[in-house]
Design a protein around this motif. Structure first.
Motif, PDB file in Angstrom:
ATOM      1  N   PHE A  47       0.837  -1.207   0.000  1.00 18.43           N
ATOM      2  CA  PHE A  47       0.000   0.000   0.000  1.00 18.43           C
ATOM      3  C   PHE A  47       0.871   1.256   0.000  1.00 18.43           C
ATOM      4  O   PHE A  47       0.434   2.326   0.426  1.00 18.43           O
ATOM      5  N   GLY A  48       2.124   1.109  -0.466  1.00 23.61           N
ATOM      6  CA  GLY A  48       3.019   2.257  -0.515  1.00 23.61           C
ATOM      7  C   GLY A  48       3.361   2.753   0.879  1.00 23.61           C
ATOM      8  O   GLY A  48       3.198   2.045   1.865  1.00 23.61           O
ATOM      9  N   VAL A  49       3.791   4.010   0.933  1.00 19.55           N
ATOM     10  CA  VAL A  49       4.195   4.608   2.213  1.00 19.55           C
ATOM     11  C   VAL A  49       3.394   5.887   2.416  1.00 19.55           C
ATOM     12  O   VAL A  49       3.352   6.742   1.534  1.00 19.55           O
ATOM     13  N   GLN A  68      -0.515   7.656  -0.335  1.00 20.10           N
ATOM     14  CA  GLN A  68      -0.290   6.482  -1.181  1.00 20.10           C
ATOM     15  C   GLN A  68      -1.288   5.371  -0.833  1.00 20.10           C
ATOM     16  O   GLN A  68      -1.800   4.680  -1.701  1.00 20.10           O
ATOM     17  N   ARG A  69      -1.559   5.207   0.452  1.00 18.81           N
ATOM     18  CA  ARG A  69      -2.520   4.193   0.891  1.00 18.81           C
ATOM     19  C   ARG A  69      -3.908   4.491   0.288  1.00 18.81           C
ATOM     20  O   ARG A  69      -4.587   3.612  -0.221  1.00 18.81           O
ATOM     21  N   LEU A  70      -4.269   5.764   0.352  1.00 20.21           N
ATOM     22  CA  LEU A  70      -5.557   6.180  -0.211  1.00 20.21           C
ATOM     23  C   LEU A  70      -5.596   5.914  -1.717  1.00 20.21           C
ATOM     24  O   LEU A  70      -6.604   5.445  -2.260  1.00 20.21           O
ATOM     25  N   TRP A 100      -0.868   8.506  -9.822  1.00 27.01           N
ATOM     26  CA  TRP A 100      -0.807   7.034  -9.722  1.00 27.01           C
ATOM     27  C   TRP A 100       0.095   6.652  -8.572  1.00 27.01           C
ATOM     28  O   TRP A 100       0.794   7.501  -8.005  1.00 27.01           O
ATOM     29  N   THR A 101       0.109   5.363  -8.270  1.00 27.41           N
ATOM     30  CA  THR A 101       0.920   4.887  -7.151  1.00 27.41           C
ATOM     31  C   THR A 101       2.407   5.044  -7.453  1.00 27.41           C
ATOM     32  O   THR A 101       2.839   4.934  -8.604  1.00 27.41           O
ATOM     33  N   VAL A 102       3.186   5.256  -6.374  1.00 30.73           N
ATOM     34  CA  VAL A 102       4.638   5.316  -6.527  1.00 30.73           C
ATOM     35  C   VAL A 102       5.200   3.890  -6.534  1.00 30.73           C
ATOM     36  O   VAL A 102       6.031   3.541  -7.359  1.00 30.73           O
ATOM     37  N   GLN A 103       4.706   3.074  -5.592  1.00 30.45           N
ATOM     38  CA  GLN A 103       5.170   1.677  -5.519  1.00 30.45           C
ATOM     39  C   GLN A 103       4.048   0.752  -5.956  1.00 30.45           C
ATOM     40  O   GLN A 103       2.900   0.908  -5.512  1.00 30.45           O
TER      41      GLN A 103
END
Ligand SMILES: N[C@@H](CCC(=O)N[C@@H](CS)C(=O)NCC(=O)O)C(=O)O
Length: 197
Positions: free
Chosen positions: A81-83, A87-89, A143-146
């Protein structure tokens, strides 16, 4: 105790979970379910009679979003869920959009099978709303980073959409289409590609 995943070969929701299991490098036994002929073992694990269901020891977990959250809590590394809050959202929002595409693509598939044009049309209108939002997000880099839960849901949903309804449905969404194509090289994505119709 070993993990067991009740699933079907083409379930977009099951694929989402399988991508996360692969990303976390978790071993599991996959039990293929015949939804026309549910076994008592599956019915006990799945009160709603749906796949996927993950069984960890004595605990049966559904649906796919809750399974992914469970895997994140039980096996936090690598994180899916990233950091941080944003990012979680983002992962959760992409999860909702990906699941929406999946749900409506399943609805359209069965509507087509029973020649119910209006129901298929309604499902496609809903699919296009989600695809337009995904396109906007890819094109603007929102968009997501991870790579993680949100990406897996979008790949599950859009992969199923293309499998059942053809590549042309993505034509109006070039940024999304090229993002999806790029993900194909990822081992967890390549290993979970659904079998052809
Ligand atoms: N929201 C659920 C959806 C699961 C779902 O709809 N699975 C389909 C297969 S793709 C199913 O089991 N359908 C059988 C039924 O609805 O009876 C999740 O994310 O797990």
């Amino acid at each position: 105790m070993a993990l067991r995943l009740f699933n079907t070969a083409r379930s977009p929701f099951g694929r989402k979970v399988r991508i996360i299991l692969a990303e976390k490098n978790l071993a599991y036994e996959e039990v293929t379910v015949d939804l026309q002929n549910r076994t008592p073992e599956f019915s006990k694990a799945s009160p709603l009679g749906k796949v996927p269901v993950l069984v960890d020891g004595e605990t049966a977990i559904f649906d796919s979003t809750i399974v992914v959250e469970y895997l994140e809590d039980a096996f936090p590394n690598p994180p899916m869920f990233g950091v941080g809050v944003r990012q979680r959202l983002l992962h959760r929002t992409l999860d909702e959009l990906g699941d929406h595409v999946a749900d409506q693509a399943v609805t359209a598939f069965y509507a087509n099978q029973r020649s119910d044009g209006p129901a298929a049309e309604q499902a496609f209108a809903r699919i296009h709303k989600a695809l337009a939002e995904l396109e906007r997000r890819v094109a603007t880099n929102a968009w997501t980073v991870q790579f993680g839960a949100g990406d897996a849901a979008v790949i599950g949903g859009c992969g199923y959409l293309v499998l059942r309804h053809g590549e042309a449905v993505l034509k109006p969404y070039p940024a999304l289409q090229s993002w999806l194509n790029a993900q194909d090289a990822r081992p967890s994505v390549a290993a979970t590609r659904p079998p052809p119709n």
